[in-house]
Design an enzyme around this catalytic site. Structure first.
Site, PDB file in Angstrom:
ATOM      1  CB  SER A   1      42.572  28.789  57.013  1.00 18.90           C
ATOM      2  OG  SER A   1      43.400  28.491  58.086  1.00 18.90           O
TER       3      SER A   1
ATOM      4  CB  ALA B   1      35.280  28.173  57.637  1.00 16.13           C
TER       5      ALA B   1
ATOM      6  CG  ASP C   1      39.648  23.378  52.420  1.00 17.01           C
ATOM      7  OD1 ASP C   1      39.582  23.599  51.185  1.00 17.01           O
ATOM      8  OD2 ASP C   1      40.699  23.521  53.059  1.00 17.01           O
TER       9      ASP C   1
END
Ligand code: PMV
Length: 327
Positions: free
Chosen positions: A113, A115, A156
């Protein structure tokens, strides 16, 4: 005139510092070779169109004026809110057509998600001529993730935008690349899908009951991440492995590990790994382990015998990049 741009961004693996990073302590994350891809095309008609066959979203359409409004299918959320957030800052004339695809299963917990959010912001930035730098891409993408999940450190998002291996503090207060090209990492997938937000909330409940204990665990996590940063810089994998084991003990105290992960971790250590731990929120997803060259096969066999699946992962991958541009 239509402009078509394809962008890719890497997935990530948390190396050390999960959970504590949500509460201001540092973590170390690496970008992995598996990538998300997004192709966008600006259209005259003011309509948002999405195809992400990997998550069964096919021919999803809505007027640009209704972005973020009404029921949004799970597989469309991050893309739709990313476009909404971008267009609020940098107005888009007409509509946007998006197709995304993934080189990895969203099951692994590699951060599909985040990325894809980073891909969308980067692609829009190029298509509209806004040409945001990586920090601006991080900021808008992190806002998108928070709008949807309410929580998260953004590690992330940073891995997807910047790539490499990063020493990271929540919200991008610090994003420091660590020079490493030779981390001998082995990744084992548990086969169990974990829901990060649920586990982060469980830890939060625990912290409300025992604030001093949990704060102490976070402090100790932060300290070992500082030591691990030095170990990475001096390529001291033995030390890094020991710190992974210490970190795992702290994660067990947070009660986020599960039997399957514990068994895989023990198998890796028994087979001669320098160290092993879960990676990410816990409750499933993957373990990571570092092993000396001559123990790599034994460690992989041990993890497989414990029911894990070895995933071939290249670390230190390049951050978000344009693959193709027909502007
Ligand atoms: O489950 P993952 O791989 O998305 O990792 C979550 C890491 C946490 O520290 C628990 C949450 C966060 O946003 O940092």
């Amino acid at each position: 005139m239509s402009k078509q741009i394809t962008v890719s961004a890497p997935g990530k693996l948390m190396l050390l510092g999960e959970h504590a990073v949500v509460y201001g302590r540092p973590c170390i994350v690496t970008a992995v070779g598996q990538r998300m891809r997004a192709t966008i095309e600006l259209a005259d008609e003011p309509v948002f169109q999405l195809n992400t066959p990997d998550v069964q979203v096919v021919d999803y359409k809505k007027p640009m004026s209704e972005l973020g409004i009404g029921d949004i299918p799970k597989g469309a959320k991050f893309v739709e809110i990313a476009i909404k957030n971008f267009s609020e800052k940098y107005p888009i004339q007409g509509g946007v057509k998006v197709t995304t695809s993934s080189e990895f299963s969203s099951q692994f917990g590699f951060g599909s998600s985040s990325a894809s959010t980073v891909c969308i912001i980067k692609a829009l930035s190029e298509a509209t001529g806004a040409t945001l730098d990586n920090k601006a891409i991080f900021n808008l993408s992190y806002k998108t993730v928070l709008d949807i999940q309410g929580k998260g450190s953004g590690f992330d998002v940073a891995a997807a935008a910047f790539g490499g291996t990063l020493y990271f503090i929540k919200g991008g207060q610090t994003i420091e690349p660590l020079q490493t090209d030779s981390l001998p990492l082995i990744v084992g997938y548990s086969g169990i899908k974990a829901d990060t937000v649920t586990i982060v909330n469980q830890v939060l409940e625990k912290a409300k009951e025992h604030p001093e204990v949990i704060e102490g665990i976070y402090d100790n996590t932060g300290k070992l991440v500082e030591q691990a940063k030095q170990a990475v810089l001096s390529k001291d994998w033995q030390k890094f492995g020991e710190l992974m084991n210490e970190n795992q003990k702290l994660l067990e105290k947070l009660e986020v590990s599960i039997n399957k992960l514990d068994n895989m971790i023990l198998a890796a250590r028994k087979a001669g790994a320098y160290g092993a731990k879960l990676s990410g929120a816990g409750g499933g997803d993957c373990i990571i382990t570092l092993a000396p060259e001559n123990r790599i096969q034994a460690v992989k066999d041990g993890i497989t015998a414990a029911g894990g699946q070895i995933i071939d992962v290249k670390i230190n991958a390049e951050g978000v990049k344009i693959e193709h541009d027909t502007k």
